[in-house]
Motif scaffolding. Structure first.
Motif, PDB file in Angstrom:
ATOM      1  N   MET A   1       0.882  -1.232  -0.055  1.00 18.00           N
ATOM      2  CA  MET A   1       0.137   0.134  -0.016  1.00 18.00           C
ATOM      3  C   MET A   1       0.883   1.335  -0.155  1.00 18.00           C
ATOM      4  O   MET A   1       1.760   1.440   0.836  1.00 18.00           O
ATOM      5  CB  MET A   1      -0.921  -0.011   1.159  1.00 18.00           C
ATOM      6  N   ASN A   2       0.616   2.068  -1.001  1.00 21.63           N
ATOM      7  CA  ASN A   2       1.448   3.365  -1.019  1.00 21.63           C
ATOM      8  C   ASN A   2       0.568   4.247  -0.309  1.00 21.63           C
ATOM      9  O   ASN A   2      -0.436   4.608  -0.632  1.00 21.63           O
ATOM     10  CB  ASN A   2       1.635   3.804  -2.441  1.00 21.63           C
ATOM     11  N   LEU A   3       1.339   5.086   0.650  1.00 17.23           N
ATOM     12  CA  LEU A   3       0.581   6.477   1.272  1.00 17.23           C
ATOM     13  C   LEU A   3       1.413   7.403   0.790  1.00 17.23           C
ATOM     14  O   LEU A   3       2.739   7.695   0.464  1.00 17.23           O
ATOM     15  CB  LEU A   3       0.893   5.841   2.926  1.00 17.23           C
ATOM     16  N   SER A   4       0.667   8.601   1.211  1.00 19.27           N
ATOM     17  CA  SER A   4       1.314   9.981   0.734  1.00 19.27           C
ATOM     18  C   SER A   4       2.296  10.330   2.030  1.00 19.27           C
ATOM     19  O   SER A   4       2.131   9.920   2.943  1.00 19.27           O
ATOM     20  CB  SER A   4       0.204  11.009   0.978  1.00 19.27           C
ATOM     21  N   ARG A   5       3.067  11.324   1.385  1.00 20.60           N
ATOM     22  CA  ARG A   5       3.943  11.731   2.451  1.00 20.60           C
ATOM     23  C   ARG A   5       3.514  12.461   3.797  1.00 20.60           C
ATOM     24  O   ARG A   5       3.919  12.011   4.900  1.00 20.60           O
ATOM     25  CB  ARG A   5       4.996  12.681   1.938  1.00 20.60           C
ATOM     26  N   PRO A   6       2.541  13.023   3.741  1.00 15.44           N
ATOM     27  CA  PRO A   6       1.863  13.589   5.003  1.00 15.44           C
ATOM     28  C   PRO A   6       1.237  12.410   5.853  1.00 15.44           C
ATOM     29  O   PRO A   6       1.245  12.229   7.082  1.00 15.44           O
ATOM     30  CB  PRO A   6       0.655  14.430   4.525  1.00 15.44           C
ATOM     31  N   ALA A   7       0.792  11.241   5.032  1.00 17.84           N
ATOM     32  CA  ALA A   7       0.254  10.059   5.929  1.00 17.84           C
ATOM     33  C   ALA A   7       1.236   9.295   6.593  1.00 17.84           C
ATOM     34  O   ALA A   7       1.264   8.805   7.665  1.00 17.84           O
ATOM     35  CB  ALA A   7      -0.640   9.202   4.899  1.00 17.84           C
ATOM     36  N   ARG A   8       2.559   9.226   5.962  1.00 19.05           N
ATOM     37  CA  ARG A   8       3.725   8.553   6.303  1.00 19.05           C
ATOM     38  C   ARG A   8       4.068   9.461   7.806  1.00 19.05           C
ATOM     39  O   ARG A   8       4.386   8.924   8.815  1.00 19.05           O
ATOM     40  CB  ARG A   8       4.622   8.334   5.294  1.00 19.05           C
ATOM     41  N   LEU A   9       4.258  10.701   7.481  1.00 17.14           N
ATOM     42  CA  LEU A   9       4.587  11.602   8.720  1.00 17.14           C
ATOM     43  C   LEU A   9       3.557  11.345   9.858  1.00 17.14           C
ATOM     44  O   LEU A   9       3.997  11.205  11.091  1.00 17.14           O
ATOM     45  CB  LEU A   9       4.770  12.956   8.039  1.00 17.14           C
ATOM     46  N   LEU A  10       2.328  11.384   9.501  1.00 17.11           N
ATOM     47  CA  LEU A  10       1.577  11.172  10.660  1.00 17.11           C
ATOM     48  C   LEU A  10       1.440   9.863  11.457  1.00 17.11           C
ATOM     49  O   LEU A  10       1.216   9.792  12.579  1.00 17.11           O
ATOM     50  CB  LEU A  10      -0.030  11.260  10.142  1.00 17.11           C
ATOM     51  N   LEU A  11       1.695   8.841  10.523  1.00 19.81           N
ATOM     52  CA  LEU A  11       2.035   7.695  11.186  1.00 19.81           C
ATOM     53  C   LEU A  11       3.209   7.494  12.037  1.00 19.81           C
ATOM     54  O   LEU A  11       3.187   6.872  13.106  1.00 19.81           O
ATOM     55  CB  LEU A  11       1.749   6.369  10.054  1.00 19.81           C
ATOM     56  N   ARG A  12       4.056   7.923  11.609  1.00 17.24           N
ATOM     57  CA  ARG A  12       5.557   8.152  12.571  1.00 17.24           C
ATOM     58  C   ARG A  12       5.357   8.923  13.675  1.00 17.24           C
ATOM     59  O   ARG A  12       5.770   8.559  14.502  1.00 17.24           O
ATOM     60  CB  ARG A  12       6.646   8.717  11.396  1.00 17.24           C
ATOM     61  N   LEU A  13       4.549  10.100  13.474  1.00 16.34           N
ATOM     62  CA  LEU A  13       4.316  10.716  14.869  1.00 16.34           C
ATOM     63  C   LEU A  13       3.369   9.979  15.648  1.00 16.34           C
ATOM     64  O   LEU A  13       3.628  10.191  16.946  1.00 16.34           O
ATOM     65  CB  LEU A  13       3.741  11.960  14.629  1.00 16.34           C
ATOM     66  N   ALA A  14       2.646   9.307  15.151  1.00 12.69           N
ATOM     67  CA  ALA A  14       1.587   8.691  15.978  1.00 12.69           C
ATOM     68  C   ALA A  14       2.376   7.343  16.864  1.00 12.69           C
ATOM     69  O   ALA A  14       2.195   7.017  18.014  1.00 12.69           O
ATOM     70  CB  ALA A  14       0.419   7.943  15.357  1.00 12.69           C
ATOM     71  N   LEU A  15       3.439   6.549  15.963  1.00 15.95           N
ATOM     72  CA  LEU A  15       4.292   5.787  16.557  1.00 15.95           C
ATOM     73  C   LEU A  15       4.985   6.219  17.450  1.00 15.95           C
ATOM     74  O   LEU A  15       5.178   5.803  18.775  1.00 15.95           O
ATOM     75  CB  LEU A  15       4.934   5.091  15.318  1.00 15.95           C
ATOM     76  N   ALA A  16       5.692   7.537  17.266  1.00  8.40           N
ATOM     77  CA  ALA A  16       6.685   7.984  18.416  1.00  8.40           C
ATOM     78  C   ALA A  16       5.718   8.576  19.470  1.00  8.40           C
ATOM     79  O   ALA A  16       6.241   8.284  20.799  1.00  8.40           O
ATOM     80  CB  ALA A  16       7.127   9.387  17.868  1.00  8.40           C
ATOM     81  N   ALA A  17       4.780   9.147  19.532  1.00  4.36           N
ATOM     82  CA  ALA A  17       3.820   9.084  20.588  1.00  4.36           C
ATOM     83  C   ALA A  17       3.588   8.103  21.647  1.00  4.36           C
ATOM     84  O   ALA A  17       3.375   8.243  22.679  1.00  4.36           O
ATOM     85  CB  ALA A  17       2.574  10.264  20.187  1.00  4.36           C
ATOM     86  N   GLY A  18       3.105   6.949  20.819  1.00  2.00           N
ATOM     87  CA  GLY A  18       2.585   5.735  21.319  1.00  2.00           C
ATOM     88  C   GLY A  18       3.699   5.380  22.408  1.00  2.00           C
ATOM     89  O   GLY A  18       3.582   4.997  23.394  1.00  2.00           O
ATOM     90  N   LEU A  19       5.166   5.088  21.664  1.00  2.00           N
ATOM     91  CA  LEU A  19       6.436   4.823  22.263  1.00  2.00           C
ATOM     92  C   LEU A  19       6.571   5.549  23.475  1.00  2.00           C
ATOM     93  O   LEU A  19       7.031   5.166  24.585  1.00  2.00           O
ATOM     94  CB  LEU A  19       7.336   4.466  21.415  1.00  2.00           C
ATOM     95  N   ALA A  20       6.520   6.939  23.325  1.00  5.39           N
ATOM     96  CA  ALA A  20       6.865   7.902  24.362  1.00  5.39           C
ATOM     97  C   ALA A  20       5.965   7.558  25.633  1.00  5.39           C
ATOM     98  O   ALA A  20       6.417   7.610  26.682  1.00  5.39           O
ATOM     99  CB  ALA A  20       6.681   9.213  23.723  1.00  5.39           C
ATOM    100  N   VAL A  21       4.607   7.433  25.279  1.00  2.69           N
ATOM    101  CA  VAL A  21       3.678   7.113  26.478  1.00  2.69           C
ATOM    102  C   VAL A  21       3.978   5.788  27.284  1.00  2.69           C
ATOM    103  O   VAL A  21       4.016   6.042  28.535  1.00  2.69           O
ATOM    104  CB  VAL A  21       2.345   6.944  25.803  1.00  2.69           C
ATOM    105  N   ILE A  22       4.555   4.920  26.707  1.00  2.33           N
ATOM    106  CA  ILE A  22       4.942   3.550  27.147  1.00  2.33           C
ATOM    107  C   ILE A  22       6.204   3.695  27.943  1.00  2.33           C
ATOM    108  O   ILE A  22       6.730   3.076  29.099  1.00  2.33           O
ATOM    109  CB  ILE A  22       5.099   2.444  26.107  1.00  2.33           C
TER     110      ILE A  22
END
Length: 268
Positions: A1-22
């Protein structure tokens, strides 16, 4: 699945936020275990290993650690036997109610810990106390085994589904008996799955507090219970942080090994 650059950035930010909470709270615990300030002022005024020495010198910590190790080993041993037998029964045999049996085995891991604890407490008081067996280390081991069985069961069941019965049938065709086939064929195939399930079972037992609270009685104190009892005592706060930090580091070992062993399933 190909994601746009903003979508990839959003996913990375969400991943970073989730890992930070943990992981940020865990990092704070690790840092406070070497914080020279007893009140854990921020930023730390200095670093010291003083609290680690104090934790090791505490007889309460050592006794609680040994109790947790014994409970974990006992629960893991029971889980390995019962979980393996259940996995073989469900995977290798066809019988009425097979899916119901599988659900009953898995259910304890899904139930809230307080429900399991209350149920076990009532069962032990009703069944065991008339025979003079009170709450103690034995009831803790049995209580932990109820949910530790699930990890072994799932690991062995997954391995059995992937390996099939072809090699065992070939062994039988060549004249090997059931025990010889199990020793030379079946056990080597499920060995890493057993080890992975056992490591996860021990980790679950070692960290358990809710079920332990309802099944331990007054004379048994595991390490998680010791931490909870001393958490709000000002003089014990640095030692509690050290014990929590040690648990964080120690928990990485069985989880990492179990993950590596489980990832090797497809190689057999």
């Amino acid at each position: 699945m190909n994601l746009s650059r903003p979508a990839r950035l959003l996913l990375r930010l969400a991943l970073a936020a989730g890992l930070a909470v943990i992981y940020v709270p865990l990092a704070v615990v690790l840092l406070n275990s070497v914080n020279a300030d007893r009140t854990f002022g921020w930023p730390p005024a200095g670093l010291t290993l003083r609290w680690w020495g104090a934790a090791w010198a505490s007889s309460g910590v050592r006794e609680a650690l040994w109790t947790s190790v014994r409970a974990g080993l006992g629960a893991t041993a029971i889980a390995l036997v019962l979980g393996t037998m259940a996995a073989f029964a469900v995977q290798r045999h066809r019988f009425f109610g097979r899916q119901a049996v599988s659900l009953v085995i898995i259910l304890p891991i899904a139930l809230p810990g307080i429900v399991t604890g209350i149920a076990l407490n009532n069962a032990f008081r009703t069944v065991l106390e008339p025979f003079g067996v009170g709450l103690g280390l034995f009831t803790v081991v049995v209580g932990h085994a109820t949910f530790c069985v699930v990890t072994v069961y799932n690991n062995v069941l997954a391995r059995l589904r992937r390996t099939g019965i072809g090699l065992e049938e070939a062994s039988a065709d060549l004249g090997a008996g059931p025990f010889t086939t199990f020793r030379l064929v079946t056990f080597p195939l499920i060995r890493s799955a057993l080890l992975a399930g056992g490591l996860l079972a021990f980790a679950l037992s070692f960290d358990e507090i809710i079920v332990t609270t309802f099944t331990a009685g007054a004379g048994v104190r595991t390490l998680p219970i010791w931490i909870f009892e001393n958490l709000f005592r000002p003089n014990q706060a640095p030692v509690v942080n050290v014990v929590a930090a040690a648990l964080i580091v120690a928990s990485l070992i069985p989880v990492y090994l179990a993950q590596r062993l489980s990832s090797d399933v497809g190689t057999h």
